[in-house]
Design an enzyme around this catalytic site. Structure first.
Site, PDB file in Angstrom:
ATOM      1  N   GLY A  75     -10.110  15.554 -37.091  1.00 27.41           N
ATOM      2  CA  GLY A  75     -11.091  14.473 -37.058  1.00 27.41           C
ATOM      3  C   GLY A  75     -10.470  13.148 -36.657  1.00 27.41           C
ATOM      4  O   GLY A  75     -11.021  12.091 -36.948  1.00 27.41           O
ATOM      5  N   ASP A 133     -14.726   7.412 -29.495  1.00 26.79           N
ATOM      6  CA  ASP A 133     -13.331   7.832 -29.552  1.00 26.79           C
ATOM      7  C   ASP A 133     -12.549   7.325 -28.345  1.00 26.79           C
ATOM      8  O   ASP A 133     -11.445   6.799 -28.476  1.00 26.79           O
ATOM      9  CB  ASP A 133     -13.242   9.367 -29.635  1.00 26.79           C
ATOM     10  CG  ASP A 133     -13.973   9.908 -30.854  1.00 26.79           C
ATOM     11  OD1 ASP A 133     -14.255   9.116 -31.768  1.00 26.79           O
ATOM     12  OD2 ASP A 133     -14.265  11.112 -30.880  1.00 26.79           O
TER      13      ASP A 133
HETATM   14  C1  GLA Z   1     -16.951  12.487 -32.999  1.00 23.96           C
HETATM   15  C2  GLA Z   1     -17.490  12.077 -31.640  1.00 23.96           C
HETATM   16  C3  GLA Z   1     -17.818  10.596 -31.616  1.00 23.96           C
HETATM   17  C4  GLA Z   1     -18.703  10.196 -32.795  1.00 23.96           C
HETATM   18  C5  GLA Z   1     -18.161  10.773 -34.102  1.00 23.96           C
HETATM   19  C6  GLA Z   1     -19.095  10.545 -35.245  1.00 23.96           C
HETATM   20  O1  GLA Z   1     -15.726  11.887 -33.247  1.00 23.96           O
HETATM   21  O2  GLA Z   1     -16.530  12.349 -30.640  1.00 23.96           O
HETATM   22  O3  GLA Z   1     -18.436  10.265 -30.384  1.00 23.96           O
HETATM   23  O4  GLA Z   1     -20.028  10.569 -32.575  1.00 23.96           O
HETATM   24  O5  GLA Z   1     -17.890  12.147 -34.003  1.00 23.96           O
HETATM   25  O6  GLA Z   1     -19.172   9.199 -35.544  1.00 23.96           O
END
Ligand code: GLA
Length: 388
Positions: A132, A180
């Site tokens: 994550g 991200d």
């Molecule tokens: C992942 C996705 C992001 C965002 C997050 C939740 O990391 O890549 O674009 O949506 O989940 O905030």
């Protein structure tokens, strides 16, 4: 046990892997960090706000141009076999697996009219995949920067971020937002970035936990997540359905949770309530950071977690137990970070109790017979760049 202090990215050796697999030395080495999202989850694809920061662990690409039009990819973490595809033959699904992330960026650059030729790339990382912490975006952005430099392309960082997202959405097949890639490419040491995902802007906001005698502890629960699974896409569809039912372009346009009473479907109501209240929490957090009041951010983090757990339903058992244990041991606030269904928890912790928090969380994992969590203390680090 003290959490491992922000570890320096000393170990990865992509240039050695390059020499091993392709013979000569690479033309350069590029690195892109992972990110931790302080707050603002599942808001980016709703054109809302998020507050991520880049961390010192990342993905590193040693690369050289080649004149046979082949894109060759190898990764130490993926067994070091070499995947080879002609750049002209890149198409969603070709190649698949992990190689789709760097190959997808070459494809996206090409689709946007940039002239990309062949390249050999060797990839190494000190950022775990599936934690994550955005290893996918880090891989896309490191590969994208390498190609842009090797072929002297004129690509701004916001454009490269959008191309990374395009690769992830349409080449890899994960319907993610832009948070991200923006965090990875625009991150700044000592700052979180207040992202406005409608305007596409990123405003640096000071984030210095040590100055407030606090630590930002990141607990990798070791429950792996996968964003191309259905759960993430289903949340996104629910948000779009809620916006449609409310007659707005996106949930960003709803500022007052009271307005959600008009949603007849209770599930859509809960999904939308998370997004609307989360946008508010992000703005409140940014205000507190700007006022130098990081110590007051804790309850907003915990509220965010509860909203993700109960309304958005993307939390997972290890994350819930981690948040509970961290709060019980003295954390000011804690929440899951990232897309959910696995990955990491962030806890804002007074420095004097950080060892207690780490011990308490570790003991809960042992009691549940879960794999031991990996606990680090993180500070905001610079974004992606050429390293050599
Ligand atoms: C992942 C996705 C992001 C965002 C997050 C939740 O990391 O890549 O674009 O949506 O989940 O905030």
């Amino acid at each position: 046990m003290r959490p491992q202090a922000d570890p320096a990215p000393a170990d990865p050796a992509p240039a050695d892997l390059f020499a091993d697999r392709y013979g000569p030395r690479p033309e350069g080495v590029w690195g892109a960090p992972g990110r931790v999202n302080l707050i603002g989850e599942h808001t980016d694809y709703n054109e809302g706000f998020a507050l991520p920061f880049a961390i010192s662990a990342g993905v590193y690409v040693a690369a050289a141009a080649r004149d046979d039009g082949i894109l060759a990819l190898t990764s130490r973490q993926q067994g070091s076999a070499v995947v080879e595809v002609p750049v002209a033959a890149l198409a969603p699904g070709v190649p698949g697996g992990w190689a789709a992330y760097p190959a997808g960026v070459a494809w996206a650059l090409q689709s946007a009219g940039h002239r990309v030729g062949g390249a050999s790339m060797a990839i190494d990382a000190d950022l775990p995949a599936g934690a994550g912490l955005s290893s996918s975006a880090a891989l896309e952005c490191a590969a994208g920067l390498a190609l842009a430099d090797l072929y002297e392309l004129t690509v701004s960082r916001p454009e490269l971020a959008a191309l990374g997202r395009h690769a992830e959405n349409d080449f890899v097949g994960a319907p993610t937002g832009l948070m991200d890639q923006l965090a990875v490419l625009l991150g700044q040491a000592g700052h979180a970035l207040l992202l406005d995902c409608r305007e596409g802007t990123a405003a640096p906001v000071p984030l210095d936990a040590a100055a407030a005698d606090l630590e930002l502890m990141v607990i990798d629960t070791r429950a792996q997540h996968e964003l191309s699974d259905g759960g993430y896409g289903a949340r996104r569809s629910s948000c779009e359905a809620a916006a449609l039912a409310l007659g707005v372009r996106s949930l960003r346009d709803i500022a007052d949770p009271e307005a959600l009473g008009r949603l007849a479907d209770p599930l859509l109501m809960r999904r939308a309530r998370h997004v609307v209240t989360e946008n508010r929490r992000v703005l409140q957090t940014a205000e507190l950071l700007r006022a130098g009041e990081l110590h007051r951010v804790g309850p907003l983090l915990t509220d965010s977690h509860e909203s993700l757990r109960d309304d958005f339903e993307v939390s997972w058992p290890e994350a819930n137990s981690t948040v509970e244990a961290a709060l019980g041991a003295g954390a000011c606030g804690a929440r899951m970070t990232g897309g959910g269904f696995g990955g990491s928890v962030i806890a804002l912790v007074p420095a004097e109790v950080s060892a207690d928090v780490a011990d308490t969380v570790t003991a809960v994992f042992a009691r549940n017979r879960w794999s031991p969590p990996v606990i680090t203390s993180r500070i905001p680090a610079p974004g992606a760049r050429r390293l050599g």
